[in-house]
Design a protein around this motif. Structure first.
Motif, PDB file in Angstrom:
ATOM      1  N   ILE A 155      -6.452  -4.771  -8.685  1.00  6.34           N
ATOM      2  CA  ILE A 155      -6.350  -5.607  -7.491  1.00  6.34           C
ATOM      3  C   ILE A 155      -5.952  -4.767  -6.284  1.00  6.34           C
ATOM      4  O   ILE A 155      -6.462  -4.974  -5.172  1.00  6.34           O
ATOM      5  N   GLU A 156      -5.078  -3.787  -6.472  1.00  9.55           N
ATOM      6  CA  GLU A 156      -4.635  -2.970  -5.333  1.00  9.55           C
ATOM      7  C   GLU A 156      -5.784  -2.170  -4.723  1.00  9.55           C
ATOM      8  O   GLU A 156      -6.037  -2.287  -3.503  1.00  9.55           O
ATOM      9  N   PRO A 157      -6.523  -1.357  -5.472  1.00 10.92           N
ATOM     10  CA  PRO A 157      -7.654  -0.666  -4.837  1.00 10.92           C
ATOM     11  C   PRO A 157      -8.732  -1.628  -4.358  1.00 10.92           C
ATOM     12  O   PRO A 157      -9.417  -1.348  -3.365  1.00 10.92           O
ATOM     13  N   ALA A 158      -8.891  -2.763  -5.030  1.00 10.73           N
ATOM     14  CA  ALA A 158      -9.862  -3.761  -4.568  1.00 10.73           C
ATOM     15  C   ALA A 158      -9.453  -4.312  -3.204  1.00 10.73           C
ATOM     16  O   ALA A 158     -10.308  -4.582  -2.346  1.00 10.73           O
ATOM     17  N   ALA A 159      -8.149  -4.468  -2.986  1.00  9.79           N
ATOM     18  CA  ALA A 159      -7.660  -4.949  -1.687  1.00  9.79           C
ATOM     19  C   ALA A 159      -7.926  -3.917  -0.594  1.00  9.79           C
ATOM     20  O   ALA A 159      -8.246  -4.267   0.546  1.00  9.79           O
ATOM     21  N   VAL A 160      -7.789  -2.628  -0.922  1.00  8.87           N
ATOM     22  CA  VAL A 160      -8.106  -1.565   0.032  1.00  8.87           C
ATOM     23  C   VAL A 160      -9.577  -1.654   0.435  1.00  8.87           C
ATOM     24  O   VAL A 160      -9.926  -1.610   1.623  1.00  8.87           O
TER      25      VAL A 160
END
Length: 357
Positions: A155-160
């Protein structure tokens, strides 16, 4: 407990460390499942300390040695006295940014630009590549059954990636060029498809990464080592160029290609982090009314939206994962492989806990 600890450049050790001693009233104790190795982690390993403080951090007091890991999913194992939004046993994804809440930017909802911002796994007394970690309640979002533990760690890299695309002003039906097909570029392609792109172009010099994107079946993949990317893009868009571009390579060539490929009055977002200065032609921006915008991290409130999009099945973030490795192999099988310019690794997740998903 076992943890991957940064001591200095090229000095990351998997070692026994003391578990968290206390859980504050607004904190939760987590047992991580999976954690990604981020480009920021790679920069720290290769060139650091950069972000990791060598003196106590102004907000958190943390300093090296630092337990790595800020892209992770976990299970809640203990609650602080005042925690109400999660329960013991919940599976969660962690938004790692820690902000003051009172500076100019935080008071305007721009917490990701907090002047004293810290980050779990980089400037906090713990990280996701450990058997246990304490985070603030406001950092965790519950994962629904439709989202796996592997997806939760992405989720974190997807949010980036999502923020980088969103900052271009992208809208359903737009055409987009993505320069660089590393993890963020690959996720940008998947997000653009989920958001309704009519046509997606991806430029990437690495054959392994091109093959990954081609396997998605959603983009036209270009090789900038043998193709003139702007010329090809213009030819395939009736001589106009793409509506928007997301520059995810962090390389001069990628930035130049993005600016030259976007149509007049189009927008380019700089998503990839450049480790050295790059040049642009300001006159080209003026002559063609092009907007170039920077992006940093993501809105701290975006986790529920990204999780919901993954849960819908429209944003299959797990497709970017090339391998899951054991924590004991994180240096040779993780950092060193990812830094090898001839390597075949794309996005590596570290199995921290025993999650089967």
């Amino acid at each position: 407990m076992r943890a991957a600890v940064f001591h200095d450049r090229h000095d990351v050790r998997v070692e026994d460390v003391a578990p968290p001693a206390t859980v504050g009233p607004n904190e939760v104790l987590l047992r991580p499942f999976f954690c990604g190795i981020c480009g920021t982690d790679l920069h720290e390993y290769a060139f650091g300390p950069i972000v990791i403080p060598t003196e106590p951090h102004a907000l958190t007091g943390a300093s090296a040695p630092q337990i790595f890991g800020h892209e992770f999913s976990a299970r809640v194992v203990e609650l602080g006295a005042d925690v109400t939004s999660v329960a013991v046993g919940d599976r969660v994804s962690v938004m790692p940014l820690i902000t003051c809440g009172t500076c100019y930017y935080c008071r305007r909802g721009l917490n990701h630009l907090c002047v004293v911002m810290a980050c779990t796994g980089l400037s906090w007394g713990g990280g996701g590549i450990a058997e246990l970690v304490v985070v603030q309640e406001r950092q965790v979002s519950v994962l629904p059954d439709a989202v796996s533990d592997v997806q939760g760690a992405l989720i974190e890299p997807a949010a980036v990636a999502a923020y980088g695309v969103d900052q271009t002003g992208f809208g359903a039906g737009d055409t987009i060029l993505i320069t660089g097909a590393g993890p963020i570029g690959a996720l940008s392609a998947l997000y653009s498809h989920a958001a309704g792109a009519s046509r997606i172009f991806v430029s990437e010099p690495n054959a392994e990464r091109r093959a990954l994107i081609e396997g998605f079946g959603i983009a036209e993949v270009l090789d900038p080592t043998v193709q003139d990317v702007p010329a090809v893009v213009r030819a395939l868009t009736g001589g106009i160029g793409v509506d928007v571009a997301a520059e995810c390579s962090g390389h001069q060539n990628g930035l130049t290609a993005a600016l030259d490929s976007v149509r007049s009055a189009g927008t380019v977002s700089q998503v990839g982090l450049h480790v050295r200065p790059a040049t642009i032609d300001p006159m080209a921006l003026s002559n063609r009314d092009i907007t170039l915008v920077g992006t940093w991290c993501y809105p701290v409130y975006d986790w529920p939206r990204i999780i919901a999009l993954v849960a819908s099945g429209r944003f299959p973030v797990e497709k970017v994962v090339s391998e899951i490795i054991d924590v004991e192999n994180i240096v040779a099988g993780g950092f060193d492989r990812l830094l090898d310019p001839e390597g075949d690794a794309q996005k590596l997740l570290v199995r921290v806990g025993g999650s089967p998903s």
